[in-house]
Design a protein around this motif. Sequence first.
Motif, PDB file in Angstrom:
ATOM      1  N   PRO A  97       0.810  -1.237   0.000  1.00 20.94           N
ATOM      2  CA  PRO A  97       0.000   0.000   0.000  1.00 20.94           C
ATOM      3  C   PRO A  97       0.835   1.276   0.000  1.00 20.94           C
ATOM      4  O   PRO A  97       0.400   2.296  -0.549  1.00 20.94           O
ATOM      5  N   VAL A  98       2.010   1.224   0.600  1.00 19.34           N
ATOM      6  CA  VAL A  98       2.887   2.405   0.605  1.00 19.34           C
ATOM      7  C   VAL A  98       3.347   2.703  -0.816  1.00 19.34           C
ATOM      8  O   VAL A  98       3.273   3.844  -1.298  1.00 19.34           O
ATOM      9  N   THR A  99       3.828   1.663  -1.504  1.00 22.18           N
ATOM     10  CA  THR A  99       4.266   1.843  -2.883  1.00 22.18           C
ATOM     11  C   THR A  99       3.110   2.245  -3.778  1.00 22.18           C
ATOM     12  O   THR A  99       3.254   3.114  -4.657  1.00 22.18           O
ATOM     13  N   ALA A 100       1.937   1.628  -3.572  1.00 21.09           N
ATOM     14  CA  ALA A 100       0.764   1.974  -4.381  1.00 21.09           C
ATOM     15  C   ALA A 100       0.373   3.441  -4.187  1.00 21.09           C
ATOM     16  O   ALA A 100       0.033   4.140  -5.155  1.00 21.09           O
ATOM     17  N   GLY A 173       8.824   9.786   6.225  1.00 18.67           N
ATOM     18  CA  GLY A 173       8.090   8.600   6.651  1.00 18.67           C
ATOM     19  C   GLY A 173       6.732   8.539   5.980  1.00 18.67           C
ATOM     20  O   GLY A 173       6.405   9.348   5.087  1.00 18.67           O
ATOM     21  N   TYR A 174       5.927   7.576   6.401  1.00 21.12           N
ATOM     22  CA  TYR A 174       4.629   7.329   5.782  1.00 21.12           C
ATOM     23  C   TYR A 174       3.526   7.377   6.820  1.00 21.12           C
ATOM     24  O   TYR A 174       3.687   6.860   7.932  1.00 21.12           O
ATOM     25  N   VAL A 175       2.422   7.996   6.458  1.00 19.30           N
ATOM     26  CA  VAL A 175       1.233   8.043   7.308  1.00 19.30           C
ATOM     27  C   VAL A 175       0.118   7.295   6.585  1.00 19.30           C
ATOM     28  O   VAL A 175      -0.231   7.658   5.462  1.00 19.30           O
ATOM     29  N   PRO A 176      -0.444   6.227   7.165  1.00 13.08           N
ATOM     30  CA  PRO A 176      -1.513   5.479   6.489  1.00 13.08           C
ATOM     31  C   PRO A 176      -2.712   6.359   6.161  1.00 13.08           C
ATOM     32  O   PRO A 176      -3.098   7.225   6.944  1.00 13.08           O
ATOM     33  N   LEU A 177      -3.295   6.109   4.997  1.00 15.06           N
ATOM     34  CA  LEU A 177      -4.442   6.888   4.550  1.00 15.06           C
ATOM     35  C   LEU A 177      -5.622   6.748   5.510  1.00 15.06           C
ATOM     36  O   LEU A 177      -6.302   7.740   5.821  1.00 15.06           O
ATOM     37  N   ALA A 178      -5.877   5.528   5.988  1.00 11.15           N
ATOM     38  CA  ALA A 178      -7.012   5.301   6.888  1.00 11.15           C
ATOM     39  C   ALA A 178      -6.817   5.971   8.243  1.00 11.15           C
ATOM     40  O   ALA A 178      -7.791   6.336   8.909  1.00 11.15           O
ATOM     41  N   GLN A 179      -5.577   6.152   8.629  1.00 11.78           N
ATOM     42  CA  GLN A 179      -5.290   6.758   9.935  1.00 11.78           C
ATOM     43  C   GLN A 179      -5.442   8.272   9.909  1.00 11.78           C
ATOM     44  O   GLN A 179      -6.027   8.866  10.811  1.00 11.78           O
ATOM     45  N   ASP A 180      -4.909   8.905   8.862  1.00 15.36           N
ATOM     46  CA  ASP A 180      -4.946  10.370   8.780  1.00 15.36           C
ATOM     47  C   ASP A 180      -4.843  10.778   7.308  1.00 15.36           C
ATOM     48  O   ASP A 180      -3.736  10.893   6.776  1.00 15.36           O
ATOM     49  N   PRO A 181      -5.971  10.965   6.604  1.00 16.04           N
ATOM     50  CA  PRO A 181      -5.923  11.301   5.176  1.00 16.04           C
ATOM     51  C   PRO A 181      -5.106  12.555   4.869  1.00 16.04           C
ATOM     52  O   PRO A 181      -4.344  12.579   3.904  1.00 16.04           O
ATOM     53  N   LEU A 182      -5.264  13.603   5.684  1.00 15.48           N
ATOM     54  CA  LEU A 182      -4.503  14.825   5.437  1.00 15.48           C
ATOM     55  C   LEU A 182      -3.020  14.593   5.673  1.00 15.48           C
ATOM     56  O   LEU A 182      -2.171  15.073   4.905  1.00 15.48           O
ATOM     57  N   PHE A 185      -1.582  12.770   2.720  1.00  9.79           N
ATOM     58  CA  PHE A 185      -1.324  13.661   1.587  1.00  9.79           C
ATOM     59  C   PHE A 185      -0.075  14.501   1.816  1.00  9.79           C
ATOM     60  O   PHE A 185       0.765  14.639   0.906  1.00  9.79           O
ATOM     61  N   ARG A 186       0.062  15.055   3.002  1.00 10.95           N
ATOM     62  CA  ARG A 186       1.228  15.890   3.295  1.00 10.95           C
ATOM     63  C   ARG A 186       2.533  15.105   3.212  1.00 10.95           C
ATOM     64  O   ARG A 186       3.553  15.625   2.753  1.00 10.95           O
ATOM     65  N   ALA A 187       2.504  13.862   3.671  1.00  9.69           N
ATOM     66  CA  ALA A 187       3.720  13.057   3.664  1.00  9.69           C
ATOM     67  C   ALA A 187       4.144  12.641   2.258  1.00  9.69           C
ATOM     68  O   ALA A 187       5.321  12.372   2.014  1.00  9.69           O
ATOM     69  N   LEU A 188       3.181  12.593   1.304  1.00  7.96           N
ATOM     70  CA  LEU A 188       3.469  12.055  -0.018  1.00  7.96           C
ATOM     71  C   LEU A 188       3.534  13.100  -1.125  1.00  7.96           C
ATOM     72  O   LEU A 188       4.021  12.795  -2.218  1.00  7.96           O
ATOM     73  N   VAL A 189       3.074  14.310  -0.876  1.00  8.02           N
ATOM     74  CA  VAL A 189       2.977  15.265  -1.982  1.00  8.02           C
ATOM     75  C   VAL A 189       4.364  15.611  -2.540  1.00  8.02           C
ATOM     76  O   VAL A 189       4.532  15.709  -3.776  1.00  8.02           O
ATOM     77  N   GLU A 266      11.641   5.908  -2.525  1.00  6.30           N
ATOM     78  CA  GLU A 266      11.263   5.384  -1.218  1.00  6.30           C
ATOM     79  C   GLU A 266      12.410   5.475  -0.227  1.00  6.30           C
ATOM     80  O   GLU A 266      12.203   5.810   0.945  1.00  6.30           O
ATOM     81  N   VAL A 267      13.621   5.190  -0.684  1.00  8.42           N
ATOM     82  CA  VAL A 267      14.783   5.260   0.213  1.00  8.42           C
ATOM     83  C   VAL A 267      15.052   6.697   0.635  1.00  8.42           C
ATOM     84  O   VAL A 267      15.285   6.984   1.812  1.00  8.42           O
ATOM     85  N   VAL A 268      15.011   7.625  -0.317  1.00  9.75           N
ATOM     86  CA  VAL A 268      15.317   9.029  -0.022  1.00  9.75           C
ATOM     87  C   VAL A 268      14.307   9.621   0.957  1.00  9.75           C
ATOM     88  O   VAL A 268      14.669  10.369   1.866  1.00  9.75           O
ATOM     89  N   PHE A 269      13.021   9.254   0.808  1.00 13.32           N
ATOM     90  CA  PHE A 269      11.978   9.842   1.646  1.00 13.32           C
ATOM     91  C   PHE A 269      11.559   8.940   2.800  1.00 13.32           C
ATOM     92  O   PHE A 269      10.575   9.237   3.483  1.00 13.32           O
ATOM     93  N   GLY A 270      12.270   7.860   3.019  1.00 19.20           N
ATOM     94  CA  GLY A 270      11.994   6.995   4.166  1.00 19.20           C
ATOM     95  C   GLY A 270      10.644   6.326   4.116  1.00 19.20           C
ATOM     96  O   GLY A 270      10.012   6.121   5.160  1.00 19.20           O
ATOM     97  N   LEU A 271      10.187   5.975   2.920  1.00 18.80           N
ATOM     98  CA  LEU A 271       8.882   5.325   2.753  1.00 18.80           C
ATOM     99  C   LEU A 271       9.068   3.805   2.775  1.00 18.80           C
ATOM    100  O   LEU A 271       9.810   3.261   1.951  1.00 18.80           O
ATOM    101  N   PRO A 272       8.409   3.094   3.678  1.00 15.93           N
ATOM    102  CA  PRO A 272       8.612   1.645   3.806  1.00 15.93           C
ATOM    103  C   PRO A 272       7.833   0.841   2.763  1.00 15.93           C
ATOM    104  O   PRO A 272       6.962   0.029   3.087  1.00 15.93           O
TER     105      PRO A 272
END
Length: 323
Positions: A97-100, A173-182, A185-189, A266-272
């Motif tokens: 889901p992180v990659t998606a 890092g990554y914030v799950p969509l179901a946990q905090d949609p905003l 978005f901020r973590a991935l934009v 993913e490595v640069v932005f710490g996305l698992p």
Amino acid sequence: MAALLRRTGQTVLVLFGVSVLVFGVFFATPGADPTARIAGRNAAPQVMEKVRHEYGFDRPLPVQYAIMMKKLFITRDLASYANRGQAVVPEIMQAAPVTASLVCGAAVLWVTVSIFMGTLAAARKDTWVDRGLMMLGLVGISIPVFWLGQVANLLTQSRYHDTWLFSWVPGLGYVPLAQDPLGWFRALVIPWVVLAVMFIGIYSRVLRHDLVALAGEDFMRTARAKGLSPMRVLLRHGLRTSMVTFVSLFGLDFAQLAGGGALLTEVVFGLPGVGRLTYRALTMLDLPVIMATVMYSAIFVVLANAVVDVVYLFLDPRVRDAR
């Protein structure tokens, strides 16, 4: 319907061939002991014996292949001995889901912007608008993703993080969509923009080239002769036809990124995500994880090709008539 069934059968055969090839590369290489590869460095004799029996390495190759595929797709209990026996498939499913999220957001961005840039450049051919947009596209293609990501982190996470411009950007890092949609978005934009820049450059230039080439085709001249405005001819007839190449490129690139090709981002932005999981497995020589992620990526690419072929049937009537 027949073409769709035929393409489905071809997809199944290709997936089978890919699975055999991946298994052969990782586990049936002459002169290499797959037991030692899975058990890891300096594994105890008891662990070696357990791995050999569990994976059937003391049995014929077809049996080993069947056991491996069963562990990957049916029981999903393929374990990583380099990571304390952790199950591999659930780990990939957690990273997917992180990659998606990363790839889907970037895809929406690069498709939207590249269609606008390519169409505008074709409509303003040989003007300063055309040259400026194509120059921007070339710059985007030339910038390495990892360098652009590091520069983005330097600006948003360090130097200007406390200013009004980037104070909204959260830490890496990554914030799950179901946990905090905003928060999601901020973590991935910022990663979306970084990942999309290169593809915007490629796709806008390809689209502009196709639209300019199509301008001299008979069906385009006929549409203009009927009194349609140049912009309507470009959008209604030229853009739809040029989408065949666009969709083909998109299907392959999207599948490659979703299968782990967004590793650097993913490595640069710490996305698992899956890419970072593959990178960690490569550094640890964790063979089960590497094999599972390669299979995951291959499946995405094969299925994406199948979907692209189906989309062709709707975009280009000539393909539909030929079937």
